[in-house]
Write an enzyme that holds these catalytic residues in place. Structure first.
Site, mmCIF file in Angstrom:
data_model
loop_
_atom_site.group_PDB
_atom_site.id
_atom_site.type_symbol
_atom_site.label_atom_id
_atom_site.label_comp_id
_atom_site.label_asym_id
_atom_site.label_seq_id
_atom_site.Cartn_x
_atom_site.Cartn_y
_atom_site.Cartn_z
ATOM 1 N N LYS A 119 0.933 -1.356 0.006
ATOM 2 C CA LYS A 119 0.034 -0.174 -0.225
ATOM 3 C C LYS A 119 0.814 1.161 0.013
ATOM 4 O O LYS A 119 0.674 2.318 -0.636
ATOM 5 C CB LYS A 119 -1.003 -0.038 1.086
ATOM 6 C CG LYS A 119 -2.215 -1.025 0.949
ATOM 7 C CD LYS A 119 -2.770 -1.292 2.377
ATOM 8 C CE LYS A 119 -3.867 -2.492 1.958
ATOM 9 N NZ LYS A 119 -4.677 -2.959 3.207
ATOM 10 N N GLN A 159 -4.936 -1.526 9.424
ATOM 11 C CA GLN A 159 -4.883 -2.911 8.579
ATOM 12 C C GLN A 159 -5.441 -4.008 9.523
ATOM 13 O O GLN A 159 -5.062 -4.161 10.822
ATOM 14 C CB GLN A 159 -3.358 -3.272 8.486
ATOM 15 C CG GLN A 159 -3.131 -4.665 7.577
ATOM 16 C CD GLN A 159 -3.502 -4.349 6.159
ATOM 17 O OE1 GLN A 159 -3.607 -3.512 5.370
ATOM 18 N NE2 GLN A 159 -3.951 -5.682 5.618
ATOM 19 N N ASP A 198 -11.193 2.754 3.434
ATOM 20 C CA ASP A 198 -11.467 1.317 3.254
ATOM 21 C C ASP A 198 -12.810 1.052 3.167
ATOM 22 O O ASP A 198 -13.267 -0.096 2.581
ATOM 23 C CB ASP A 198 -10.995 0.552 4.619
ATOM 24 C CG ASP A 198 -9.720 -0.431 4.380
ATOM 25 O OD1 ASP A 198 -9.421 -0.605 3.401
ATOM 26 O OD2 ASP A 198 -9.066 -0.176 5.577
HETATM 27 N N1 GUN Z 1 -6.950 -6.926 5.576
HETATM 28 C C1 GUN Z 1 -7.457 -7.686 4.655
HETATM 29 N N2 GUN Z 1 -7.767 -7.033 3.643
HETATM 30 C C2 GUN Z 1 -7.883 -5.703 4.354
HETATM 31 C C3 GUN Z 1 -8.469 -4.379 3.773
HETATM 32 O O1 GUN Z 1 -8.815 -4.351 2.490
HETATM 33 N N3 GUN Z 1 -8.227 -3.143 4.413
HETATM 34 C C4 GUN Z 1 -7.607 -3.660 5.633
HETATM 35 N N4 GUN Z 1 -7.671 -2.371 6.454
HETATM 36 N N5 GUN Z 1 -7.210 -4.629 6.342
HETATM 37 C C5 GUN Z 1 -7.341 -5.656 5.648
#
Ligand code: GUN
Length: 282
Positions: free
Chosen positions: A52, A96, A119
């Site tokens: 990311k 996350q 998100d």
């Molecule tokens: N963990 C697995 N997929 C995601 C996601 O799309 N966003 C976040 N914040 N955590 C995750």
């Protein structure tokens, strides 16, 4: 002929578009900024966070990284979110998941301002999606809609079957397909005779979380198959929820694993970040 939907190429296109928008902001003295929070040392999460941050660089989005120890308290995490919520120079906040067991994920998700919830997990954004209002949409299902649209696959009037009902993928996916005027069925672990339902699908979204679960017997001839799964096999190869070799010849279009849905998630995160700066920055 089967069309192989190239998620790598489409995600690169989207990131390029985001970069152009981010640069336009920078020219006005506004630097789109994403704060990324990682709690603990889960190796998979560390890889996701690294990717990311890399995507932010590509897209000219500034990233701020908070890597907190496993024993971080819920209160300390909520305090950090509060500070980031209050900062005018932060457009997006991403925590996350999964979080360590002693932290309540729902409380954390709900602490992020909906205007910075890139998100799309906050109940306000989920509610807005279900009402057909604008807001932030969960990145993986939003990415799947982009894959379909940019591959010129019509959704309106189609039988869409989503297998999986998670808050991150299955539920928002069903809402998005409905918004595009698909006829949507959501299947899950208690669905009776899954095969009969998936066989009806013009568009099948496989998010069951089991490697190579769907063979050709689950798929209608000429269907579009979107594979959300990603699994590492014993021999080191990656595979999806779909048995690609068996299914692909029977489809009109299919996403490969890797290189299908996967790269779209981060591209849509970048899209949400620049959108946040455009909509909410004063
Ligand atoms: N963990 C697995 N997929 C995601 C996601 O799309 N966003 C976040 N914040 N955590 C995750």
């Amino acid at each position: 002929m089967t069309k192989i939907i190239n998620g790598k190429e489409i995600s690169a296109q989207i990131k390029e578009e985001v970069k152009v928008r981010a640069l336009a902001h920078r020219e006005r003295g506004i630097v789109p900024t994403l704060a990324v929070i990682l709690v603990g040392a889960d190796p998979a999460s560390a890889v996701y966070v690294r990717n990311k941050k890399k995507a932010c660089e590509v897209c000219e989005i500034r990233s701020e990284s908070y890597e907190l120890p496993e024993e971080t308290t819920e209160e300390a995490l909520l305090e950090l979110i509060d500070v980031l919520n209050g900062r005018a120079d932060v457009d997006g906040i991403l925590v996350q998941l999964p979080l360590p067991k002693h932290i309540d994920e729902d409380r954390v998700t709900q602490a992020i301002l909906p205007e910075k919830d890139v998100d799309g997990f906050h109940p306000q954004n989920v509610g807005r999606l279900s009402m057909g209002l604008d807001g932030f949409v969960s990145c993986t299902p939003a990415g799947i809609i982009e894959l379909l649209k940019r591959s010129e696959i019509e959704i309106a009037g189609k039988e869409c079957v989503v297998v999986g009902r998670s808050n991150i993928v299955g539920k928002p996916m069903s809402m998005l397909l409905l918004r595009e005027n698909g006829t949507v069925t959501v299947c899950h672990s208690r669905t009776k005779d899954l095969k009969t339902v998936t066989k009806r699908a013009d568009i099948l979204v496989a998010a069951i979380g089991k490697p190579k679960f769907f063979d050709a017997s689950y798929v209608k001839e000429g269907a579009v198959v979107i594979d959300v799964g990603i699994h590492r096999m014993e021999d080191g190869h990656l595979c999806g929820d779909v048995d690609y070799e068996d299914v692909a010849p029977h489809t009109s279009a299919i996403t490969p694993v890797p290189g299908g849905v996967g790269p779209m998630t981060i591209a849509m995160l970048m899209h949400n970040c620049v959108k946040s700066a455009e909509v909410y920055r004063k």
